[in-house]
Design an enzyme around this catalytic site. Sequence first.
Site, mmCIF file in Angstrom:
data_model
loop_
_atom_site.group_PDB
_atom_site.id
_atom_site.type_symbol
_atom_site.label_atom_id
_atom_site.label_comp_id
_atom_site.label_asym_id
_atom_site.label_seq_id
_atom_site.Cartn_x
_atom_site.Cartn_y
_atom_site.Cartn_z
ATOM 1 N N GLY A 295 39.176 -27.532 -24.328
ATOM 2 C CA GLY A 295 37.896 -27.295 -23.664
ATOM 3 C C GLY A 295 36.962 -28.487 -23.755
ATOM 4 C CB SER A 296 33.274 -28.579 -23.835
ATOM 5 O OG SER A 296 33.121 -27.816 -22.651
ATOM 6 C CB THR A 297 36.514 -30.548 -28.205
ATOM 7 O OG1 THR A 297 37.789 -30.122 -27.721
ATOM 8 C CG2 THR A 297 35.816 -29.383 -28.897
ATOM 9 C CG MET A 298 39.751 -32.649 -24.210
ATOM 10 S SD MET A 298 40.602 -33.941 -25.175
ATOM 11 C CE MET A 298 40.114 -33.468 -26.838
#
Length: 572
Positions: A295-298
């Site tokens: 998810g948004s951790t990328m």
Amino acid sequence: MALEENELKEGIQRWRFALVLGAFALLLFVVAARLVMLHTVEQPFLFEQGEKRTVRSEVQPASRGMIVDRHGEPLAVSTPVTTLWVNPQQVNTSELSQVAPLLELNAAELKRRVERAQRQGRSFYFVKRQVEPEVASRVLGKKIAGLYGDTDYRRYYPAAEVTSHTLGLVNIDGKGQEGLELAFDDYLSGKEGSRQVVKDLYGNVIKQLGVKAVAEPGHDLQLTIDLRLQYIAYRELKAVVQSHKATAGSAVMLDAKTGEILALVSQPSYNPNNRADLKPGNMRNRAVADLVEPGSTMKPFTVAAAIESGRYSPGTIVDTSPGWIRVKRKAIRDHRNYGELDLTGIITKSSNVGVSKLAQDLGADSMWQFFDHAGLGRPGTLGFPGEAVGSMPYPEQMDDLRLSTVSYGYGLSVSPLQLAESYTSFTDGCREHVSLLMSQVGQQSCERVMSEKTARQILDMLGTVVGPKGTGKRAAVEGYLVGGKTGTAHKVGRGGYEDSEYTAVFAGIAPISDPELVLVVIVDEPQGKEYYGGEVAAPVFSRVMEQALRLRQVIPDAPVEDEWLQVAGGSR
């Protein structure tokens, strides 16, 4: 006439006497011949048979090597036990009722099984394995002929379920079955020895005749794991999984400077010391073996790739209006219309539209190369049994839609450990080669992912996520400047992405002024109204990191506002 009869009787008597004398002589000859045979022709055979019944070649088991944490605290040790067995051809089964209660066995069942072994002609039958020495001593003290005891070793795990997924376990024969016990089985296993001894009817050693081979204990294995941090991470992860009724969870803590693994925990867990109710599903090391869409951790990696391209800076403005963007047939949306955002704002607000526009401008080749350098989609480096290999689509597989989804963490997969490893690239621009074992010599090599300047800029951006305007406010740690990124990914089901099943993620670094620790927390399928990474995983990061920083005596770096520091001998 009478004379003739007397002579006949005397003849018969002499004949009888001679016959008896001859019989005795013949018997004496047979006995003498047999004695000669026994002492000459058959002597070697009889000697060998006698030796077999008194002299034994006894195996000397070797102790398995210990596994210890970075401070030498034992994580897996082998303790002496006794294996009890009988020779069914020698034992009186009725006497076994004396020892069955001591071994917590059913006397009738034990007798039945030994008698069956007798009928089968067997000369060996296990009564009970790995018996405590005190109990075994009481059993052998009954002096039952045909009942014997051999020294053995049992594996014991002092931290029980806290380290079970990392260490794994061994079977009853001391062979590694899971985890490090399996991966380093040859290294940990020792070499058995043997000796010749004379034993009596009860299995007691009367005399040692000689040693054929000396038993060699296995090698000890020292890990980079810090048992104190392992306990902290395990406790907090277990609490959040239970409170949110999640199906599973995992947490990985790394040393930001060396990449060494300090804590590696998964839920649900199991107790390797008591396998009565062991469920195979609980043995899965999810921190290493499970793959998740991050998810948004990328998004920090997409922003870092944009800065490294030289066409962007943290202050570059990207227009995210009207809060959504159509790529092919799909609308990519933000939570609301954030309008114009600089790159820092894209991270702070976690804008899908913002990173999608960056990815479209950079192109698939640049994105893939940067993500690959960060270790995303690469095979693991631990050699851990069942270690997952992440997946990252190649440039030719990424059309405009796939490129956009990859930029915010969909369409690729990583393990929790791989995600933590990749975040070490933000500490100094390098991705460390992580090893589960303690590094013994020198510094590890470092693969450059980005410049130190870019890494510093990303760290500052991650700090805003934990600030009052960010999505990870609950990850804040009192007294320290920390940074990180929240992530909430829909779970993949049979028909595609599920609308009501999520993976909550938080990946963070602390303190961001001089990074010491990297921590990734993943909670799988949290139930209830709270399911976002900032609501479920971020608080775990806060609690674990606060205790870890203080335990490692890291100096607080957060500015003190509206408060005087009280020093020894000073005044307020």
